[in-house]
Design an enzyme around this catalytic site. Sequence first.
Site, mmCIF file in Angstrom:
data_model
loop_
_atom_site.group_PDB
_atom_site.id
_atom_site.type_symbol
_atom_site.label_atom_id
_atom_site.label_comp_id
_atom_site.label_asym_id
_atom_site.label_seq_id
_atom_site.Cartn_x
_atom_site.Cartn_y
_atom_site.Cartn_z
ATOM 1 C CB ILE A 66 -0.947 -0.017 1.224
ATOM 2 C CG1 ILE A 66 -1.920 1.173 1.177
ATOM 3 C CG2 ILE A 66 -0.193 -0.053 2.535
ATOM 4 C CD1 ILE A 66 -3.011 1.095 2.258
ATOM 5 C CB SER A 67 1.210 4.069 -2.361
ATOM 6 O OG SER A 67 1.436 3.330 -3.529
ATOM 7 C CG HIS A 68 5.321 6.308 1.152
ATOM 8 N ND1 HIS A 68 5.835 5.341 0.323
ATOM 9 C CD2 HIS A 68 6.244 6.514 2.134
ATOM 10 C CE1 HIS A 68 7.023 4.967 0.773
ATOM 11 N NE2 HIS A 68 7.298 5.657 1.868
#
Length: 217
Positions: A66-68
């Site tokens: 899950i991206s920043h």
Amino acid sequence: MLPLKDTLKHQGMRSHLVEELRRKGIKDEKVLAAIGAVPRHLFLDSSFEYHAYQNKAFPIGEGQTISHPYTVAFQTELLQVQPQQKVLEIGTGSGYQSCVLLYLGARLYTIERQRKLFMQAKNLIPKLISWPPAHIFFGDGYKGLPKEAPFDRILVTAGAPYVPNDLLAQVAIGGRLVIPVGNNIQVMTLYERVSEREFHKTTHGNFQFVPMLQEKN
């Protein structure tokens, strides 16, 4: 399955995250409101729950992350989504970015290549945001969804080694494609379609994503 709990403590941590993103340069208040509304901890393994509102990427299985939150906010701000626009997302992943787009009122079409992640997202997303409904597909993101095209906005959430022609072809005139392009380090790239044959390209800094899975023949 555990109940979907979103406590006052979670909401407070989201508020702190929103302020951090504002300090980092995110200006679009609608995007910040979406980050403040979508419970990111529900997209992570419970062992990461109280780290969910740090500006970090986390593993979600199948070699994906899950991206920043900053990356999610940055891409979303660059996309400039308006309510009722038809949006194609390449790489559903956990479904977090999908819910941010839905919160902004997008008519969302999203594609995931990993079947386990596809099934998890298909189960979770409607429990968090049921309207507008998300159209969630299992398939090859390099090919997009030609039967549903054109799209007002297309967002790619993995590092693409090149810009797929199929995706460019599915951008509506006046539409936008946001895609991180490169191998080890990606350049965030915006393509704005100005006519049937012409795109305006701009770049917006370096990022690091997990690689977009290889194209299926």
